[in-house]
Design a protein around this motif. Structure first.
Motif, PDB file in Angstrom:
ATOM      1  N   UNK A  85      98.118  29.105  87.649  1.00  0.00           N
ATOM      2  CA  UNK A  85      96.993  28.537  86.677  1.00  0.00           C
ATOM      3  C   UNK A  85      95.829  29.328  86.551  1.00  0.00           C
ATOM      4  N   UNK A  86      96.039  30.816  86.959  1.00  0.00           N
ATOM      5  CA  UNK A  86      95.040  31.846  86.688  1.00  0.00           C
ATOM      6  C   UNK A  86      93.662  31.611  87.392  1.00  0.00           C
ATOM      7  N   UNK A  87      93.624  30.938  88.552  1.00  0.00           N
ATOM      8  CA  UNK A  87      92.342  30.789  89.260  1.00  0.00           C
ATOM      9  C   UNK A  87      92.652  31.444  90.653  1.00  0.00           C
ATOM     10  N   UNK A  88      91.511  32.082  91.311  1.00  0.00           N
ATOM     11  CA  UNK A  88      91.496  32.691  92.643  1.00  0.00           C
ATOM     12  C   UNK A  88      91.940  31.626  93.766  1.00  0.00           C
ATOM     13  N   UNK A  89      92.331  32.194  94.890  1.00  0.00           N
ATOM     14  CA  UNK A  89      92.484  31.199  95.770  1.00  0.00           C
ATOM     15  C   UNK A  89      91.238  30.703  96.355  1.00  0.00           C
ATOM     16  N   UNK A  90      90.292  31.589  96.440  1.00  0.00           N
ATOM     17  CA  UNK A  90      88.983  31.054  96.841  1.00  0.00           C
ATOM     18  C   UNK A  90      88.192  29.891  95.876  1.00  0.00           C
ATOM     19  N   UNK A  91      88.550  29.973  94.605  1.00  0.00           N
ATOM     20  CA  UNK A  91      88.139  29.007  93.735  1.00  0.00           C
ATOM     21  C   UNK A  91      89.008  27.526  94.133  1.00  0.00           C
ATOM     22  N   UNK A  92      90.201  27.905  94.261  1.00  0.00           N
ATOM     23  CA  UNK A  92      91.057  26.508  94.845  1.00  0.00           C
ATOM     24  C   UNK A  92      90.443  25.815  95.883  1.00  0.00           C
ATOM     25  N   UNK A  93      90.326  26.820  96.739  1.00  0.00           N
ATOM     26  CA  UNK A  93      89.674  26.186  98.270  1.00  0.00           C
ATOM     27  C   UNK A  93      88.602  25.530  97.921  1.00  0.00           C
ATOM     28  N   UNK A  94      87.448  26.081  97.120  1.00  0.00           N
ATOM     29  CA  UNK A  94      86.272  25.734  96.890  1.00  0.00           C
ATOM     30  C   UNK A  94      86.306  24.269  96.103  1.00  0.00           C
ATOM     31  N   UNK A  95      87.231  24.348  95.199  1.00  0.00           N
ATOM     32  CA  UNK A  95      87.281  23.249  94.538  1.00  0.00           C
ATOM     33  C   UNK A  95      87.926  21.933  95.529  1.00  0.00           C
ATOM     34  N   UNK A  96      88.606  22.379  96.506  1.00  0.00           N
ATOM     35  CA  UNK A  96      89.258  21.214  97.158  1.00  0.00           C
ATOM     36  C   UNK A  96      88.120  20.757  98.095  1.00  0.00           C
ATOM     37  N   UNK A  97      87.192  21.834  98.649  1.00  0.00           N
ATOM     38  CA  UNK A  97      86.299  21.602  99.630  1.00  0.00           C
ATOM     39  C   UNK A  97      85.235  20.488  99.168  1.00  0.00           C
ATOM     40  N   UNK A  98      84.771  20.803  97.761  1.00  0.00           N
ATOM     41  CA  UNK A  98      83.849  20.087  97.353  1.00  0.00           C
ATOM     42  C   UNK A  98      84.246  18.826  96.517  1.00  0.00           C
ATOM     43  N   UNK A  99      85.287  18.468  96.663  1.00  0.00           N
ATOM     44  CA  UNK A  99      86.137  17.344  96.255  1.00  0.00           C
ATOM     45  C   UNK A  99      86.255  17.215  94.699  1.00  0.00           C
ATOM     46  N   UNK A 100      86.417  18.381  94.337  1.00  0.00           N
ATOM     47  CA  UNK A 100      86.836  18.568  92.695  1.00  0.00           C
ATOM     48  C   UNK A 100      88.244  18.248  92.269  1.00  0.00           C
ATOM     49  N   UNK A 101      89.301  18.307  93.397  1.00  0.00           N
ATOM     50  CA  UNK A 101      90.612  17.891  93.644  1.00  0.00           C
ATOM     51  C   UNK A 101      90.765  17.196  95.069  1.00  0.00           C
ATOM     52  N   UNK A 102      91.693  16.258  94.970  1.00  0.00           N
ATOM     53  CA  UNK A 102      92.043  15.616  96.184  1.00  0.00           C
ATOM     54  C   UNK A 102      92.263  16.507  97.292  1.00  0.00           C
ATOM     55  N   UNK A 103      92.443  16.161  98.594  1.00  0.00           N
ATOM     56  CA  UNK A 103      92.757  17.281  99.733  1.00  0.00           C
ATOM     57  C   UNK A 103      94.213  17.218  99.388  1.00  0.00           C
TER      58      UNK A 103
ATOM     59  N   UNK B  48      79.845  18.148  89.091  1.00  0.00           N
ATOM     60  CA  UNK B  48      79.139  17.026  89.586  1.00  0.00           C
ATOM     61  C   UNK B  48      79.911  15.619  89.282  1.00  0.00           C
ATOM     62  N   UNK B  49      80.029  15.659  87.872  1.00  0.00           N
ATOM     63  CA  UNK B  49      80.564  14.545  87.213  1.00  0.00           C
ATOM     64  C   UNK B  49      82.057  14.287  87.737  1.00  0.00           C
ATOM     65  N   UNK B  50      82.683  15.695  87.666  1.00  0.00           N
ATOM     66  CA  UNK B  50      84.371  15.701  87.785  1.00  0.00           C
ATOM     67  C   UNK B  50      84.581  15.196  89.403  1.00  0.00           C
ATOM     68  N   UNK B  51      83.531  15.673  90.213  1.00  0.00           N
ATOM     69  CA  UNK B  51      83.656  15.211  91.553  1.00  0.00           C
ATOM     70  C   UNK B  51      83.794  13.618  91.600  1.00  0.00           C
TER      71      UNK B  51
END
Lengths: 130, 130
Positions: B10-28, B61-64
């Motif tokens: 998906x062309x995103x860094x691993x850090x971003x993927x972990x960050x998204x999960x951490x803040x709840x932008x994607x489910x665990x 915020x909205x996506x979360x």
DNA sequence: TATTGACTTTGAGTTAACACAAAGTAGTAA
DNA sequence: TTACTACTTTGTGTTAACTCAAAGTCAATA
């Protein structure tokens, strides 16, 4: 025009207007003898132009470069044109991406609406039985 | 799928993927017994969806909030729909603003091109004289 | 068995784009 | 003349959205 009038007119804070001038997003605004900013037509034009470009998401860095070029006279016309053409390209791409997202949002919303309809039908059937 | 594969896909860094999960932008994301992320189809779907929405400028915020609602089951369907409708409205407005800016950019670019033509004509006349 | 490399978490650092605060000044009203 | 208000500059603070670093773990390979 004073900074408060310009701020009012274009819906930007005074801080933002000073910031834009400080970083070179708009050329230096003429001053009264007292040192107070006195926006003339040209300054207002810049403010409005930059607001429009920023609203569309053009990066500040690029706009600063454009403003610089504009202040260096007509010899930079080619460079300015190239800069604008590049930004136009990026803008076209962003718009396309956003339109794709819009289509997707519409699908999702319709999906939720069709679920409502199903729920309604179930309710109706239930009421017909009871 | 491992995080590096998803990152690649998906062309995103691993850090971003972990960050998204951490803040709840994607489910665990499900884990292997060792604790390593093991993205399944659903996780990948979320990553792709969020990437799309973020590209279109929807605020995190909205996506979360949307993801949260999705995890609370079908009772939140109405709320989700409203959220999406609001974001769609804002998206439509952004697209309109960007299209207006696009028109404006086109004008400016044409302006520079017409200046070129004038310059060319001047050159031509000069060469005819000499 | 030792090392390597990809992963993990936690917490701190970075960048863009402002927003705010402090201290000072010019012009006007009482 | 004093008080007030709108401005000024300079410098620091804030927020969103990542991004990086440190220290540790696990599985596979030499």
């Amino acid at each position: 025009m004073t900074i408060s009038e310009v701020s009012e007119k274009y819906g930007m804070t005074q801080d933002t207007l000073r910031y834009y001038e400080r970083v070179g997003l708009i050329p230096i605004v003429p001053r009264k003898p007292s040192g107070v900013r006195d926006y003339d037509e040209s300054s207002c034009g810049w403010v409005e132009f930059i607001r429009c470009m920023r609203n569309a998401g053009l990066p500040i860095e690029t706009l600063i470069e454009y403003v610089h070029l504009c202040q260096e006279g007509p010899k930079t016309n080619e460079a300015r044109k190239h800069l604008l053409i590049e930004e136009r390209q990026r803008l076209v791409e962003r718009i396309a991406a956003m339109q794709a997202t819009l289509v997707r949002l519409n699908c999702k919303i319709e999906h939720y609406e069709s679920m409502n309809k199903v729920a309604d039908k179930l309710k109706k059937s239930a009421s017909m039985i009871s």
